[in-house]
Design a protein around this motif. Structure first.
Motif, short mmCIF file in Angstrom:
data_model
loop_
_atom_site.label_atom_id
_atom_site.label_comp_id
_atom_site.label_asym_id
_atom_site.label_seq_id
_atom_site.Cartn_x
_atom_site.Cartn_y
_atom_site.Cartn_z
N ILE A 63 16.49 43.96 -2.93
CA ILE A 63 17.06 44.21 -3.39
C ILE A 63 16.68 45.34 -4.60
O ILE A 63 15.74 44.96 -5.33
CB ILE A 63 17.66 43.06 -4.48
CG1 ILE A 63 18.91 42.05 -2.99
CG2 ILE A 63 19.30 44.17 -5.59
CD1 ILE A 63 19.86 41.19 -4.03
N ASP A 64 17.34 47.33 -4.57
CA ASP A 64 16.74 47.43 -5.39
C ASP A 64 17.87 47.99 -6.39
O ASP A 64 18.51 48.17 -6.38
CB ASP A 64 16.74 49.27 -4.29
CG ASP A 64 16.08 50.11 -5.51
OD1 ASP A 64 16.43 49.87 -6.11
OD2 ASP A 64 15.45 50.98 -4.41
N GLU A 65 17.59 47.21 -7.78
CA GLU A 65 18.39 47.63 -8.69
C GLU A 65 18.93 48.82 -8.82
O GLU A 65 20.28 48.63 -9.14
CB GLU A 65 17.60 45.97 -9.89
CG GLU A 65 18.27 45.28 -8.99
CD GLU A 65 17.26 43.85 -10.29
OE1 GLU A 65 17.32 44.72 -11.40
OE2 GLU A 65 17.19 42.47 -10.64
N GLN A 66 18.02 49.28 -8.74
CA GLN A 66 18.26 50.84 -10.14
C GLN A 66 18.73 51.94 -8.79
O GLN A 66 20.35 52.80 -9.22
CB GLN A 66 16.58 51.97 -9.76
CG GLN A 66 15.51 51.20 -11.07
CD GLN A 66 14.61 51.89 -11.45
OE1 GLN A 66 14.49 52.17 -10.09
NE2 GLN A 66 14.45 51.90 -12.60
N GLU A 67 19.02 50.59 -7.15
CA GLU A 67 19.42 52.25 -6.36
C GLU A 67 21.39 51.49 -5.77
O GLU A 67 21.49 52.18 -4.98
CB GLU A 67 18.80 52.64 -5.24
CG GLU A 67 17.52 53.81 -4.93
CD GLU A 67 17.58 54.78 -5.84
OE1 GLU A 67 19.23 55.17 -5.17
OE2 GLU A 67 17.38 55.56 -6.70
N MET A 68 20.76 49.83 -6.60
CA MET A 68 22.16 49.23 -6.20
C MET A 68 21.99 49.00 -4.31
O MET A 68 23.03 49.41 -4.00
CB MET A 68 23.30 49.93 -6.61
CG MET A 68 23.39 49.81 -7.92
SD MET A 68 23.01 48.38 -8.83
CE MET A 68 24.70 47.28 -8.19
N GLU A 83 29.66 48.86 -8.07
CA GLU A 83 28.88 49.43 -8.99
C GLU A 83 29.03 48.43 -9.69
O GLU A 83 30.94 47.61 -9.13
CB GLU A 83 30.08 50.45 -9.94
CG GLU A 83 29.30 50.86 -10.97
CD GLU A 83 28.15 51.28 -11.19
OE1 GLU A 83 27.42 50.67 -12.39
OE2 GLU A 83 27.56 51.78 -10.55
N ILE A 92 25.50 48.13 -2.51
CA ILE A 92 26.19 47.29 -2.86
C ILE A 92 26.90 47.82 -4.52
O ILE A 92 26.82 49.13 -5.11
CB ILE A 92 24.96 46.54 -4.52
CG1 ILE A 92 24.05 46.56 -3.92
CG2 ILE A 92 25.87 45.65 -5.60
CD1 ILE A 92 22.70 45.23 -4.17
N ARG A 115 24.04 39.34 -5.55
CA ARG A 115 22.88 38.19 -5.67
C ARG A 115 23.04 36.91 -5.26
O ARG A 115 22.62 36.66 -4.23
CB ARG A 115 22.10 38.56 -6.81
CG ARG A 115 20.43 38.56 -6.91
CD ARG A 115 20.63 38.07 -8.62
NE ARG A 115 19.60 39.59 -8.97
CZ ARG A 115 19.34 39.98 -9.11
NH1 ARG A 115 18.21 39.96 -8.05
NH2 ARG A 115 19.35 41.40 -9.44
N ALA A 150 20.71 47.01 -0.91
CA ALA A 150 19.62 45.70 -0.18
C ALA A 150 18.80 45.67 0.50
O ALA A 150 20.18 46.99 1.53
CB ALA A 150 20.41 44.26 -0.38
N LEU A 210 26.48 43.59 -8.98
CA LEU A 210 24.37 43.27 -8.70
C LEU A 210 24.57 41.71 -8.65
O LEU A 210 24.49 41.01 -8.15
CB LEU A 210 23.84 43.77 -9.02
CG LEU A 210 22.32 43.69 -9.21
CD1 LEU A 210 21.81 43.73 -7.90
CD2 LEU A 210 21.55 44.18 -10.22
N GLU A 211 25.07 41.41 -9.85
CA GLU A 211 25.38 40.03 -9.97
C GLU A 211 25.85 38.54 -8.69
O GLU A 211 25.15 37.93 -8.27
CB GLU A 211 25.49 39.21 -11.72
CG GLU A 211 24.77 39.61 -12.32
CD GLU A 211 22.59 39.36 -11.65
OE1 GLU A 211 22.50 37.81 -11.69
OE2 GLU A 211 21.13 39.71 -12.05
#
Length: 113
Positions: free
Chosen positions: A45-50, A15, A13, A22, A52, A18-19
């Motif tokens: 989705i892994d938000e820390q690693e950006m 930078e 994803i 999503r 999916a 994310l939203e």
């Protein structure tokens, strides 16, 4: 046995996206759950690693082709928010006949249009 096909797509994803990503995924899943031939669709989705990871399970190659016919552009919004994608295709083992030719799993929406 069936001809079931499992696709796994790993997406990076971009930078700040994310939203929007999503939301695009939510809309795409709603669309395919209403209209698509998939047996199952899930995106994690892994938000820390950006990153999916998306899994889609189909009954057969014909269902994959049907999905591609009806889903572009309704599900292509998620592609605007990713920097890279890697796809894998896994096909169930058949007991009695050879596997049918199936679409290339590395094709993206852009590749198919």
């Amino acid at each position: 046995m069936t001809e079931q096909i499992l696709f796994r797509n790993v997406m990076k994803i971009t930078e700040g996206s994310l939203e929007p990503f999503r939301e695009a995924v939510r809309q795409a899943i709603e669309f395919v759950e209403r209209n698509g031939p998939q047996i199952m669709v899930r995106t994690f989705i892994d938000e820390q690693e950006m990153r999916a990871v998306s899994f889609q399970l189909y009954r057969n190659c014909e269902d994959v082709l049907r999905h591609w016919e009806i889903s572009d552009p309704p599900t292509s919004g998620r592609y605007r928010n990713i920097a890279a994608s890697r796809s894998s295709r896994f096909t169930a083992i058949r007991a009695t006949r050879s596997q049918p030719a199936c679409p290339n799993s590395s094709a993206t929406a852009a590749d198919r249009s």
